[in-house]
Design a protein around this motif. Structure first.
Motif, short mmCIF file in Angstrom:
data_model
loop_
_atom_site.label_atom_id
_atom_site.label_comp_id
_atom_site.label_asym_id
_atom_site.label_seq_id
_atom_site.Cartn_x
_atom_site.Cartn_y
_atom_site.Cartn_z
N ASN A 1 -16.11 28.97 -38.86
CA ASN A 1 -15.33 28.38 -39.94
C ASN A 1 -15.88 28.79 -41.30
N GLY A 2 -17.20 28.94 -41.37
CA GLY A 2 -17.80 29.41 -42.62
C GLY A 2 -17.39 30.83 -42.97
N ARG A 3 -16.85 31.55 -42.01
CA ARG A 3 -16.36 32.91 -42.23
C ARG A 3 -14.83 32.97 -42.23
N GLY A 4 -14.22 31.82 -42.32
CA GLY A 4 -12.76 31.78 -42.42
C GLY A 4 -12.03 31.96 -41.11
N ILE A 5 -12.74 31.85 -39.96
CA ILE A 5 -12.15 32.09 -38.65
C ILE A 5 -11.91 30.76 -37.95
N SER A 6 -10.68 30.52 -37.50
CA SER A 6 -10.33 29.25 -36.87
C SER A 6 -10.59 29.28 -35.37
N GLU A 7 -10.61 28.09 -34.76
CA GLU A 7 -10.83 28.00 -33.32
C GLU A 7 -9.68 28.67 -32.57
N LYS A 8 -8.44 28.56 -33.06
CA LYS A 8 -7.31 29.19 -32.41
C LYS A 8 -7.50 30.70 -32.32
N THR A 9 -7.99 31.32 -33.38
CA THR A 9 -8.23 32.76 -33.37
C THR A 9 -9.28 33.12 -32.33
N LEU A 10 -10.32 32.30 -32.20
CA LEU A 10 -11.35 32.56 -31.19
C LEU A 10 -10.77 32.49 -29.79
N ILE A 11 -9.94 31.49 -29.54
CA ILE A 11 -9.35 31.33 -28.21
C ILE A 11 -8.38 32.47 -27.91
N ASP A 12 -7.53 32.81 -28.89
CA ASP A 12 -6.55 33.89 -28.69
C ASP A 12 -7.22 35.22 -28.40
N ASN A 13 -8.40 35.43 -28.97
CA ASN A 13 -9.11 36.70 -28.79
C ASN A 13 -10.16 36.65 -27.69
N LYS A 14 -10.12 35.58 -26.88
CA LYS A 14 -10.96 35.45 -25.67
C LYS A 14 -12.45 35.55 -25.97
N ILE A 15 -12.86 34.89 -27.06
CA ILE A 15 -14.28 34.83 -27.38
C ILE A 15 -14.97 33.87 -26.43
N SER A 16 -16.20 34.19 -26.04
CA SER A 16 -16.99 33.30 -25.19
C SER A 16 -18.25 32.89 -25.93
N GLU A 17 -18.90 31.88 -25.35
CA GLU A 17 -20.17 31.38 -25.88
C GLU A 17 -21.09 31.11 -24.72
N GLY A 18 -22.36 31.50 -24.83
CA GLY A 18 -23.27 31.23 -23.72
C GLY A 18 -24.65 31.82 -23.93
N GLN A 19 -25.54 31.47 -23.04
CA GLN A 19 -26.92 31.95 -23.10
C GLN A 19 -27.00 33.41 -22.67
N GLU A 20 -27.82 34.17 -23.37
CA GLU A 20 -28.04 35.58 -23.02
C GLU A 20 -29.41 36.00 -23.51
N TYR A 21 -30.08 36.85 -22.73
CA TYR A 21 -31.37 37.38 -23.16
C TYR A 21 -31.16 38.43 -24.25
N MET A 22 -31.80 38.26 -25.38
CA MET A 22 -31.70 39.20 -26.50
C MET A 22 -33.04 39.91 -26.67
N PRO A 23 -33.10 41.21 -26.42
CA PRO A 23 -34.38 41.94 -26.44
C PRO A 23 -35.04 41.94 -27.82
N GLN A 24 -34.26 41.78 -28.89
CA GLN A 24 -34.84 41.81 -30.23
C GLN A 24 -35.82 40.65 -30.47
N ILE A 25 -35.53 39.52 -29.80
CA ILE A 25 -36.41 38.36 -29.98
C ILE A 25 -37.14 38.00 -28.69
N GLY A 26 -36.77 38.67 -27.58
CA GLY A 26 -37.50 38.51 -26.33
C GLY A 26 -37.28 37.21 -25.59
N ASN B 1 -33.98 34.14 -24.05
CA ASN B 1 -32.59 33.71 -23.94
C ASN B 1 -32.23 32.83 -25.13
N ILE B 2 -31.00 32.99 -25.60
CA ILE B 2 -30.55 32.23 -26.75
C ILE B 2 -29.04 32.09 -26.67
N ASN B 3 -28.50 31.08 -27.30
CA ASN B 3 -27.05 30.91 -27.32
C ASN B 3 -26.42 32.03 -28.15
N THR B 4 -25.40 32.68 -27.59
CA THR B 4 -24.80 33.85 -28.25
C THR B 4 -23.29 33.74 -28.33
#
Length: 567
Positions: A90-115, A117-120
């Motif tokens: 929302n801080g970037r002007g993107i609504s929840e409907k746009t996220l759902i329509d574009n099949k965005i997901s949310e979840g834990q994933e290992y990020m090698p830059q920080i070594g 798992n983190i919410n992504t």
């Protein structure tokens, strides 16, 4: 077997060293940091970054099979998001409907830059409704794509059945356009960093317009330049942003949906033919002012480099008496450009068939050893042959239109496809007289004028260097029994071979002194080079040329700095 055959560059003959890894160093942020430990005495190595291990005692396997892509694990497409995720978008002007329509997901994933798992945020890449890749992003702007998965454009399925498409540099920008009502938008998968653009293989060929809405910085401009070159500038439009905004998401945040729409409505077509105003190419003027008129790419021959350099949007004619080595010298130049500068070539050369013979000529120039079974020459090994196969298949693509009659239109249509799919930088047409001359009721001079005009328009439209090999008329001999040196005015058919081209080179073989004289006879733009002549010695073992005073070059281009960028 040697370390060089695996792409490992070492300068010592014994002991242990730490060097760059040919497998992972080109893709690392710190490309210059050595991460490959090599025990020279035992012939073994181990990379502490990517885990690549090997030994000189085991045979290296080469495969030419079709690449098999990894498949990502299925991510859960959600209908609601955590408060933190929604607040971030929302801080970037993107609504929840746009996220759902574009099949965005949310979840834990290992990020090698920080070594850890983190919410992504998980941007799901679909092709024909099948998940083929996922880009993970954390709150600190760290990114990760699925290793070895197919690289496609984000939103590829969204642009089907549209006559015009918007291309952006990142997923957030695609979502920003969606928020403003534009569903026909795709993002490149790697931002401005990947100019190989293998993902363009799935991009539509029949669009009426393409709007390039990239970041307003130097990497973004380079991305825009290469995208427009491959897609075709006749249908491309440049998108600019109001105020100090550097991308479309900043426009959305600061000015709202209406301003996003205005950016598309006010987009400027790339300047092509016709009457133009300064506003049509003011961005190019600013770039030229900042960068200046720089010399083009050079090939590593000191005297020749002072006379000639290679840059985009040029038409170069190469002429010379038959058997004097026109094609051979051009192949020498092209191999050095591909090995040193990464150039890729489309080649129309019907005189060089079957293709395995033409390949053998290029392989000799690349490896530095003979392809043939000749006792007095060192012959390339099967390992080196495979190295040549890998390199040449990456940098050379042959054009052979269907049928027995070759037309310039068919050749350029094939070249257009190679530009889009492989990003070729240059087109070789060798020779001119093998192309069907449809003169009709006209005359040869008018036909040649139209022919060269087609090449001129094509090289301007796609920012490509075209090399045209053309035979001269029958030359007379001088009193000493040697032929006169042909000029561009001597090219059979028309003085247009001098008048309409950017550059002209004559290859003249001095059989008496066993030398080849290279005459640079025309340079249209002075920052490219100057007129003059340089003498070369021909290397019978590998078909390479060396300037007088240079030592004969018999090293493989994989060794040393000449090919370091490829490893």
């Amino acid at each position: 077997m040697s370390f060089y055959e695996y792409g490992i560059q070492i300068k010592k003959s014994s002991g242990q060293v730490k060097v760059k890894c040919p497998k992972c160093s080109p893709d690392r942020k710190k490309k210059t940091d050595p991460c490959l430990s090599v025990n020279i005495d035992e012939g073994v190595w181990n990379c502490h970054n990517c885990g690549w291990k090997g030994t000189l005692k085991q045979k290296k396997e080469y495969t030419m099979s079709k690449k098999i892509y990894a498949r990502p694990k299925n991510t859960k497409v959600v209908s609601s998001f955590s408060k933190g995720m929604l607040d971030w978008f929302n801080g970037r002007g993107i609504s929840e409907k746009t996220l759902i329509d574009n099949k965005i997901s949310e979840g834990q994933e290992y990020m090698p830059q920080i070594g850890k798992n983190i919410n992504t945020i998980q941007f799901n890449y679909y092709k024909n409704e099948e998940l083929v890749n996922v880009k993970y992003r954390d709150g600190n702007k760290n990114f990760k794509l699925v290793k070895d998965a197919e690289r496609i454009m984000y939103g590829l399925d969204d642009i089907k059945e549209y006559s015009y498409v918007i291309i952006v540099e990142g997923e957030i920008d695609k979502l920003s356009f969606y928020e403003a009502g534009y569903t026909n938008c795709v993002s490149v998968p790697n931002g401005a960093s990947n100019l190989k653009m293998e993902y363009l293989g799935d991009f539509p060929d029949d669009l009426e317009a393409v709007f390039l809405a990239v970041d307003m910085d130097e990497p973004g401009r380079k991305l825009e330049d290469e995208l427009s070159r491959r897609i075709g500038r006749d249908i491309c439009h440049r998108v600019s942003y109001p105020g100090e905004c550097k991308d479309i998401n900043e426009v959305l945040i600061q000015f709202g949906n209406d301003s996003v729409k205005e950016c598309i409505e006010n987009a400027q077509p790339y300047p092509l033919d016709g009457v133009l105003s300064v506003s049509s190419f003011d961005v190019d003027i600013d770039n030229l002012y900042e960068v200046g008129l720089n010399k083009g790419d050079t090939v590593g021959h000191t005297i020749f480099d002072n006379l000639f350099s290679f840059t985009k949007s040029q038409l170069t004619v190469i002429t010379g008496i038959p058997t004097h080595g026109k094609s051979n010298f051009l192949e020498h130049l092209s191999m050095r450009l591909s090995a040193q500068k990464g150039w890729k070539f489309g080649v129309f050369s019907p005189e060089h068939y079957p293709l395995e013979l033409h390949f053998s000529v290029l392989a000799e120039k690349f490896i530095g050893k003979s392809f043939r079974k000749i006792t007095r020459f060192e012959r390339m090994s099967k390992t080196e042959l495979h190295q040549a196969k890998d390199f040449i298949s990456e940098h050379y693509h042959w054009i052979r239109p269907d049928g027995d009659v070759y037309t310039i239109d068919a050749i350029l249509e094939s070249a257009k496809g190679l530009i889009k799919r492989y990003g070729i930088n240059a087109l070789i047409i060798d020779p001119y007289n093998k192309i069907n001359a449809d003169i009709g009721n006209g005359n040869e001079t008018n036909y040649i004028n139209k022919f060269l005009t087609k090449l001129t328009i094509f090289k301007q439209k796609y920012d490509i260097h075209i090399f045209l090999v053309a035979h001269p008329r029958k030359m007379s001999k001088k009193d000493n029994g040697r032929y006169e040196v042909p000029t561009l005015y001597d090219v059979a058919g028309s003085a247009n071979f001098y008048n309409q081209v950017d550059n002209g080179i004559t290859v003249y073989r001095d059989f008496h002194n066993e030398l080849t004289d290279i005459h640079v006879q025309k340079i249209k733009f002075r920052h490219i080079g100057e007129l003059g002549m340089v003498q070369f010695k021909y290397n019978l073992q590998n078909g390479r040329y060396s300037e007088i005073g240079e030592s004969l070059d018999n090293e493989c281009y994989l060794q040393g700095n000449i090919q370091e960028s490829m490893l």
